[in-house]
Design a protein around this motif. Structure first.
Motif, PDB file in Angstrom:
ATOM      1  N   GLY A   7       0.835  -1.202   0.000  1.00 16.91           N
ATOM      2  CA  GLY A   7       0.000   0.000   0.000  1.00 16.91           C
ATOM      3  C   GLY A   7       0.869   1.251   0.000  1.00 16.91           C
ATOM      4  O   GLY A   7       0.595   2.219  -0.729  1.00 16.91           O
ATOM      5  N   TYR A   8       1.915   1.237   0.804  1.00 20.01           N
ATOM      6  CA  TYR A   8       2.838   2.383   0.840  1.00 20.01           C
ATOM      7  C   TYR A   8       3.455   2.617  -0.536  1.00 20.01           C
ATOM      8  O   TYR A   8       3.584   3.758  -0.998  1.00 20.01           O
ATOM      9  CB  TYR A   8       3.934   2.136   1.878  1.00 20.01           C
ATOM     10  N   PHE A  11       0.963   4.249  -2.675  1.00 16.74           N
ATOM     11  CA  PHE A  11       0.884   5.662  -2.266  1.00 16.74           C
ATOM     12  C   PHE A  11       2.022   6.451  -2.905  1.00 16.74           C
ATOM     13  O   PHE A  11       1.789   7.526  -3.483  1.00 16.74           O
ATOM     14  CB  PHE A  11       0.951   5.755  -0.736  1.00 16.74           C
TER      15      PHE A  11
ATOM     16  N   MET B  49      -4.017   6.920   4.156  1.00 16.79           N
ATOM     17  CA  MET B  49      -3.418   7.410   2.921  1.00 16.79           C
ATOM     18  C   MET B  49      -2.022   6.831   2.737  1.00 16.79           C
ATOM     19  O   MET B  49      -1.665   6.368   1.650  1.00 16.79           O
ATOM     20  CB  MET B  49      -3.348   8.938   2.934  1.00 16.79           C
ATOM     21  N   ILE B  50      -1.229   6.866   3.798  1.00 13.95           N
ATOM     22  CA  ILE B  50       0.170   6.437   3.682  1.00 13.95           C
ATOM     23  C   ILE B  50       0.258   4.945   3.344  1.00 13.95           C
ATOM     24  O   ILE B  50       1.134   4.517   2.599  1.00 13.95           O
ATOM     25  CB  ILE B  50       0.927   6.772   4.990  1.00 13.95           C
ATOM     26  N   PHE B  51      -0.686   4.157   3.847  1.00 15.06           N
ATOM     27  CA  PHE B  51      -0.694   2.730   3.526  1.00 15.06           C
ATOM     28  C   PHE B  51      -1.705   2.408   2.419  1.00 15.06           C
ATOM     29  O   PHE B  51      -1.976   1.238   2.158  1.00 15.06           O
ATOM     30  CB  PHE B  51      -0.997   1.904   4.779  1.00 15.06           C
ATOM     31  N   ASP B  52      -2.253   3.447   1.810  1.00 16.03           N
ATOM     32  CA  ASP B  52      -3.270   3.264   0.763  1.00 16.03           C
ATOM     33  C   ASP B  52      -4.257   2.161   1.158  1.00 16.03           C
ATOM     34  O   ASP B  52      -4.509   1.230   0.384  1.00 16.03           O
ATOM     35  CB  ASP B  52      -2.591   2.922  -0.572  1.00 16.03           C
TER      36      ASP B  52
END
Lengths: 205, 205, 205, 205
Positions: A7-8, A11, B49-52
Motif C-alpha cells: 500500500g505504501y 501511495f 493514505m500512507i498505507f493506501d
C-alpha cells in the motif's frame, strides 16, 4: 504487513507525485487545519475519506465510540482531552466535529456490556457514555435502540465538549462551531445534527 | 464546513459507487481489520493514505504524538488503552503499528515545553514520554534532536505496549507482531524500525 | 481629540457591552484571523467597515496606496513585508486581500508626481508602483486613467506578493488564496478581480 | 471569503443607506481627516471601532507593533514614513496618535524573539524597538514586563516621530499634537500617556 508495505508503494507511485509539493509546503510552513474531528477507531469510518479531505485539512483524534470525557484536568493521562486542547488552543481550529457511525461496536458494548475479553479498559471507557445508554433504552426495537444510542453518544460528546471552558468560551462568542455527524456504513449516508436536535441526511449531491 | 460538505459530495460521487459493495459487506459481516495503528492526530499524517488502505483494513487510534501509556487499569478513563484492548482482545488484530512522523508538534512540546496556551492537558499527556526526551537530549543538533525524540517516542510506545499482559502474551507466542514506523512529511519517506533497533527507509518501489 | 475621546465613550457605552465577551475570549485565547487585508491608509476606506468584520476577523496592514514591495529581505526596515510575514507565516491566514479604492491620493501622486510637500518618502514609496503607472498611461481620459492606475496598482501588489517564496508556496498548493478588490468611494461599489483579470462589481444583495 | 462577501452585503444593506451622502461628499471634496493613527495590524484592535470614528475621520497606518522608524530618507521603501509624510505634510492632520495594545504579539516577539517561522522580516522590523526591550527588561514579572514593553514601544515611536523635522517643527509651534494610547483588549480600557510620562485610563463615561 506485506499488504501495508505494498500500500505504501502504491501511495508513493500514485499519490505522492501530485502531492509532493503540498507535503513540502506543509513541512516548511506547518499545519493549519481549520477543522478537528473526534471519530471512532472503527476501520470502516475514515474521516479523511468521508470528507474527501486533503493532507493538512483535518486534525483527527480517534478512540472507541468517538467519546469525549467531561473536562477534568488532573494527574491522569487524558489523551482525548490533550488532543482537544492541542486542536482548539494551539491550532485554533474553527470547526470541531464529533462523528459517530452505524454498527458501532463501542456503542454495542455500551448497550449490551463490554465483551468478556475486554474488561480492563473498554468497560470503564465506554462507561463514560452511560447517560447515552439510559436515554436510548427507551427504544424497544433493538436496531432502533442501537441507532439512537449512537445518536445519543454523539450528543453526549457534544455536551461534554461544552464543559471545557476554553471550548465553551469560543463557542459562545462565535470563534468555534461544534457539529455532530453520523455516518451510516451500509448506505454511505452522512447525517447532520441540526439545531432542532435531530439528525437529518446531508444531500449527497 | 461548506468545504467539508463539498468533500462528502465528492466522496459520494467519485468513491461510493465503486466501494458500495465493500461497505455493504462490511456492514453485514462486521469489520475484521488485521492491523491496528496508533498514530498522531496531526493533519498531515493519515495512516489510511500512507498505507493506501481500504475501508475495513486499519483500526486506527490517533492521539497527540502517538503515545501509548503504560498498562494501568484503574478508575480513570483510558482512551488509548481501551482502543488497544478493543483492537487486540476483541478484533484480534495480527499487527500493531506505532507510527510517528517528522515535525511532530507533540514531540516539539516534549522537547521545548508545551505551548503556554496548552497547560491543562497537553503538558501532562506529553509527560508520558519524558523518558524519550531524556534519551534524545544527548543530541546537540536541534534538528537531529527532534528526529531522535520522534524515534524514541515510537520506541517508548512499543515498550509500553509490552507492559500490557494480553499484548505481551500474544507477541510471545507469535499471534501479534509489533511494528514501529516513522513518516517523514517533507520527503514522504516511511522508515521502519528494524530488529537492530534502527530506523531504515522502506524502499518506495 | 475631544471628538475621539467622545467616540471612545460611545464605543464603551454602545458596543462594549455586547462585545465584552468576545474581547475577553480573544484576550484569553489569542487572535485567529482567517484573512489579512493590505489596504490604503485613506480615511474613507476602512476594511472592517466595508466587510462588516468583527474584532478578531481581519489582520490589517495599511499604507499609502496599498502597495506591496517585491520580496527582498535585507537590513532595511520592511514594515509591510514584516506584517505579511506575521500574517502568513505566524497566523497562517487562508485569504490575503489587496484592497485598493477610488480617488486614491497615492495613485494620483503616482500619475502626477508626489505633492511638492511630500518629497522625503512619498515619492520613493509610490515609485514602487512605477510599472502600474506605465500600464495606465495608455488611457487618454484622466478619470479612466486614474481608475486603471488604481486597478494596476492592485494587480502589481498581487504580483509582488507572489515574489515572496512562502506566499507563492502556499498559493501553489492551495493553502492560501490571493484576492484583489477595489472600493469605489462615491458609489460604495466593491469590485472583485476575477480570474479573467478584470474587475467586476460584487452584487450588493 | 464567503463570510467577507456576506459582510459586504450587510454593509450595503445596513450602513450604506445612512452613510451614502457622507461618502458622496467625501468623494466630491476629498478627505480632510484631522487625526492620523499609527496602530498595530492585530485583528483585535481597530482604531475606527475604538474611537467610534466615521469614514473620513482617521488616516490610519497599521503595521506590526505600531512602530515608527527614526527619520532616515534614503533609497529604501519606507512605508510607515511615507504614510506619516502623507498624513502630516499633505493632509495636514492636527493630531497624530500612536496606539499600542495589550497582548501584542509583536511586543512578545520583541521580548522573546521572533517566532522561528518569521525570520525574514519580523525579526528585523521588531528590532526597531530594541531600546524599548532594554527598558522593559528591568521588570521581573513577565505579565508586567509585557505591559511595560508595550508602553515603552509607544514611547519610543513618539520619540522617533520627533526625529522627523517636519513633525518636530509643527509640534513646536502647536500645529500638531502627538498622543500615545494603549488599548487593553481584555478590559476594553483605553489609557492615555500623560504629560507626566505615565499611562492613565481614560474614563469610559
Amino acid at each position: 504487513m506485506d499488504r501495508l508495505l505494498q500500500g505504501y508503494r502504491r501511495f508513493r507511485r500514485d499519490q505522492w507525485p501530485e502531492r509532493r509539493r503540498l507535503f513540502e509546503v506543509l513541512a516548511d510552513h506547518g499545519q493549519q487545519p481549520r477543522a478537528m474531528v473526534v471519530s471512532c477507531a472503527d476501520s470502516r469510518v475514515d474521516p479523511a475519506m468521508i470528507f474527501d479531505a486533503r493532507p493538512g485539512e483535518l486534525f483527527v483524534v480517534r478512540n472507541v465510540a468517538n467519546l469525549v470525557p467531561p473536562y477534568g484536568p488532573d494527574a491522569a493521562y487524558h489523551g482525548t482531552s490533550a488532543a482537544l486542547e492541542f486542536g482548539v488552543r494551539v491550532l485554533k481550529v474553527s470547526d470541531l466535529i464529533v462523528m459517530g457511525h452505524g454498527l458501532c461496536g463501542g456503542v454495542t458494548a455500551l448497550l449490551h456490556g463490554a465483551p468478556a475479553a475486554a474488561s480492563d479498559f473498554v468497560a470503564a471507557w465506554i462507561g463514560l457514555a452511560a447517560r447515552a445508554r439510559t436515554r436510548a433504552m427507551v427504544c424497544d426495537d433493538p436496531v432502533e435502540r442501537q441507532l439512537q444510542a449512537e445518536y445519543e453518544t454523539i450528543r453526549l460528546s457534544l455536551e461534554n465538549l461544552m464543559t471545557f471552558p476554553w471550548i465553551a468560551d469560543r463557542v459562545e462568542v462565535g470563534l468555534l462551531s461544534l457539529h455532530g455527524f453520523h455516518f451510516d456504513i451500509r448506505s454511505g449516508t452522512l447525517s447532520h445534527l441540526g439545531s432542532d436536535g435531530r439528525f437529518q441526511p446531508v444531500p449527497p449531491a
